[in-house]
Design a protein around this motif. Structure first.
Motif, PDB file in Angstrom:
ATOM      1  N   HIS A 122      28.153 -28.015  25.488  1.00  0.00           N
ATOM      2  CA  HIS A 122      27.513 -28.885  24.507  1.00  0.00           C
ATOM      3  C   HIS A 122      26.993 -28.190  23.258  1.00  0.00           C
ATOM      4  O   HIS A 122      26.584 -28.855  22.297  1.00  0.00           O
ATOM      5  CB  HIS A 122      26.349 -29.636  25.166  1.00  0.00           C
ATOM      6  CG  HIS A 122      25.290 -28.750  25.738  1.00  0.00           C
ATOM      7  ND1 HIS A 122      24.295 -28.183  24.983  1.00  0.00           N
ATOM      8  CD2 HIS A 122      25.085 -28.331  27.027  1.00  0.00           C
ATOM      9  CE1 HIS A 122      23.518 -27.457  25.770  1.00  0.00           C
ATOM     10  NE2 HIS A 122      23.963 -27.522  27.005  1.00  0.00           N
TER      11      HIS A 122
ATOM     12  N   SER B 262      26.184 -24.618  28.206  1.00  0.00           N
ATOM     13  CA  SER B 262      26.786 -25.669  29.024  1.00  0.00           C
ATOM     14  C   SER B 262      25.775 -26.284  29.974  1.00  0.00           C
ATOM     15  O   SER B 262      24.712 -25.713  30.229  1.00  0.00           O
ATOM     16  CB  SER B 262      27.952 -25.096  29.838  1.00  0.00           C
ATOM     17  OG  SER B 262      28.979 -24.625  29.001  1.00  0.00           O
ATOM     18  N   SER B 263      26.149 -27.454  30.483  1.00  0.00           N
ATOM     19  CA  SER B 263      25.356 -28.136  31.504  1.00  0.00           C
ATOM     20  C   SER B 263      26.298 -28.606  32.609  1.00  0.00           C
ATOM     21  O   SER B 263      27.461 -28.930  32.350  1.00  0.00           O
ATOM     22  CB  SER B 263      24.628 -29.353  30.919  1.00  0.00           C
ATOM     23  OG  SER B 263      23.709 -28.968  29.928  1.00  0.00           O
TER      24      SER B 263
ATOM     25  N   VAL C   2      26.555 -31.656  35.268  1.00  0.00           N
ATOM     26  CA  VAL C   2      26.004 -32.989  35.515  1.00  0.00           C
ATOM     27  C   VAL C   2      26.223 -33.317  36.986  1.00  0.00           C
ATOM     28  O   VAL C   2      27.359 -33.426  37.450  1.00  0.00           O
ATOM     29  CB  VAL C   2      26.670 -34.046  34.616  1.00  0.00           C
ATOM     30  CG1 VAL C   2      26.094 -35.429  34.917  1.00  0.00           C
ATOM     31  CG2 VAL C   2      26.460 -33.688  33.143  1.00  0.00           C
TER      32      VAL C   2
ATOM     33  N   ALA D   2      21.294 -33.547  34.502  1.00  0.00           N
ATOM     34  CA  ALA D   2      22.004 -32.487  33.785  1.00  0.00           C
ATOM     35  C   ALA D   2      21.226 -31.185  33.942  1.00  0.00           C
ATOM     36  O   ALA D   2      20.015 -31.135  33.662  1.00  0.00           O
ATOM     37  CB  ALA D   2      22.163 -32.836  32.315  1.00  0.00           C
ATOM     38  N   ILE D   3      21.900 -30.134  34.404  1.00  0.00           N
ATOM     39  CA  ILE D   3      21.254 -28.852  34.671  1.00  0.00           C
ATOM     40  C   ILE D   3      21.881 -27.783  33.787  1.00  0.00           C
ATOM     41  O   ILE D   3      23.106 -27.647  33.727  1.00  0.00           O
ATOM     42  CB  ILE D   3      21.419 -28.463  36.155  1.00  0.00           C
ATOM     43  CG1 ILE D   3      20.836 -29.560  37.060  1.00  0.00           C
ATOM     44  CG2 ILE D   3      20.759 -27.121  36.442  1.00  0.00           C
ATOM     45  CD1 ILE D   3      21.129 -29.345  38.533  1.00  0.00           C
ATOM     46  N   ASP D   4      21.036 -27.039  33.088  1.00  0.00           N
ATOM     47  CA  ASP D   4      21.512 -25.968  32.210  1.00  0.00           C
ATOM     48  C   ASP D   4      22.187 -24.882  33.041  1.00  0.00           C
ATOM     49  O   ASP D   4      21.727 -24.518  34.129  1.00  0.00           O
ATOM     50  CB  ASP D   4      20.328 -25.383  31.432  1.00  0.00           C
ATOM     51  CG  ASP D   4      20.768 -24.314  30.452  1.00  0.00           C
ATOM     52  OD1 ASP D   4      21.820 -24.492  29.808  1.00  0.00           O
ATOM     53  OD2 ASP D   4      20.061 -23.291  30.330  1.00  0.00           O
TER      54      ASP D   4
ATOM     55  N   THR E 205      28.098 -20.902  30.916  1.00  0.00           N
ATOM     56  CA  THR E 205      29.411 -21.541  30.879  1.00  0.00           C
ATOM     57  C   THR E 205      30.329 -20.984  31.961  1.00  0.00           C
ATOM     58  O   THR E 205      31.065 -21.739  32.614  1.00  0.00           O
ATOM     59  CB  THR E 205      30.049 -21.369  29.492  1.00  0.00           C
ATOM     60  OG1 THR E 205      29.209 -22.003  28.516  1.00  0.00           O
ATOM     61  CG2 THR E 205      31.433 -21.988  29.437  1.00  0.00           C
TER      62      THR E 205
ATOM     63  N   ALA F  65      29.254 -22.492  35.232  1.00  0.00           N
ATOM     64  CA  ALA F  65      29.578 -23.917  35.254  1.00  0.00           C
ATOM     65  C   ALA F  65      31.059 -24.136  35.556  1.00  0.00           C
ATOM     66  O   ALA F  65      31.428 -25.019  36.345  1.00  0.00           O
ATOM     67  CB  ALA F  65      29.205 -24.563  33.919  1.00  0.00           C
TER      68      ALA F  65
END
Length: 213
Positions: free
Chosen positions: A82, A91-92, A94, A103-105, A108, A111
């Motif tokens: 994002h 990034s997050s 979801v 939504a969790i930080d 990238t 993730a």
């Protein structure tokens, strides 16, 4: 703002900088790619998830997260890249449980390693793709490793990896039996990067011995 779906094209190793990797994401329905600089550990975590035939004898960190989430009925619905600040992607993940999304930080690389394990889609925003996207039409003659070198060139410090290998496989003189034996040992010792390279060499041998039909 609309979202753009991305797929994982692969992981490229820099031929000029030891221990540096670029995760290459591809725009679905387009010709642009996003190279993201990642470390050796993160590259290994993603490569293991992409290589379906390699199963760690014990769960790695991302596998543990997946097992934990499954136990408590938590679904990872999607990954969203994002934000892009000074070359760093934010990034997050979801997640959903009992119909409630959160939504969790996340880094990238983490993730995406989780997205592979959950079979979750990866999205980004058009403005991020406009900033970071590399058109393959304008670089049609460049290989993924050359693109990795281009994106990694500005880095002044990289993690040293004495065992990093070039595109020339160090296993091309191994017999098939030796490759399988080394693969078993690498998996037992949890050296999954080496296991992935051995698996690649085995796949190349199989491709070369397949009869033309």
């Amino acid at each position: 703002m609309s979202l753009i779906l991305l797929t994982i094209k692969g992981i490229s190793y820099s031929q000029t900088q030891n221990g540096a990797y670029a995760l290459v994401l591809h725009e679905v329905g387009g010709d642009r790619t996003i190279p993201i600089v990642i470390g050796a550990f993160e590259a290994q975590a993603i490569a293991i998830a992409m290589e379906k035939e390699i199963t760690p004898p014990r769960p790695l960190t991302h596998d543990l997260f997946k097992n934990f989430a499954d136990c408590f009925h938590i679904q990872l619905k999607k990954v969203l890249i994002h934000k892009l600040v000074d070359g760093v992607f934010f990034s997050s993940i979801v997640c959903e449980r009992d119909g409630i999304e959160e939504a969790i930080d996340a880094r990238t690389s983490d993730a995406i390693a989780l997205a592979l394990r959950f079979a979750a889609p990866i999205f980004t925003y058009p403005n991020i793709l406009d900033k970071a996207g590399v058109s393959r039409k304008s670089n049609s003659s460049a290989t993924d490793n050359e693109l990795a070198d281009d994106i990694l060139a500005p880095l002044t410090e990289v993690e040293e990896d004495d065992d990093a290998e070039t595109n020339s496989s160090p296993y091309n003189h191994y017999s098939i039996a030796e490759l399988y034996e080394s693969l078993d040992i690498a998996i037992q010792e949890e050296d999954y990067e080496k296991a992935a390279r051995l698996r690649d060499e085995l796949d190349n041998r199989e491709d070369q011995t397949m009869p033309n039909v």
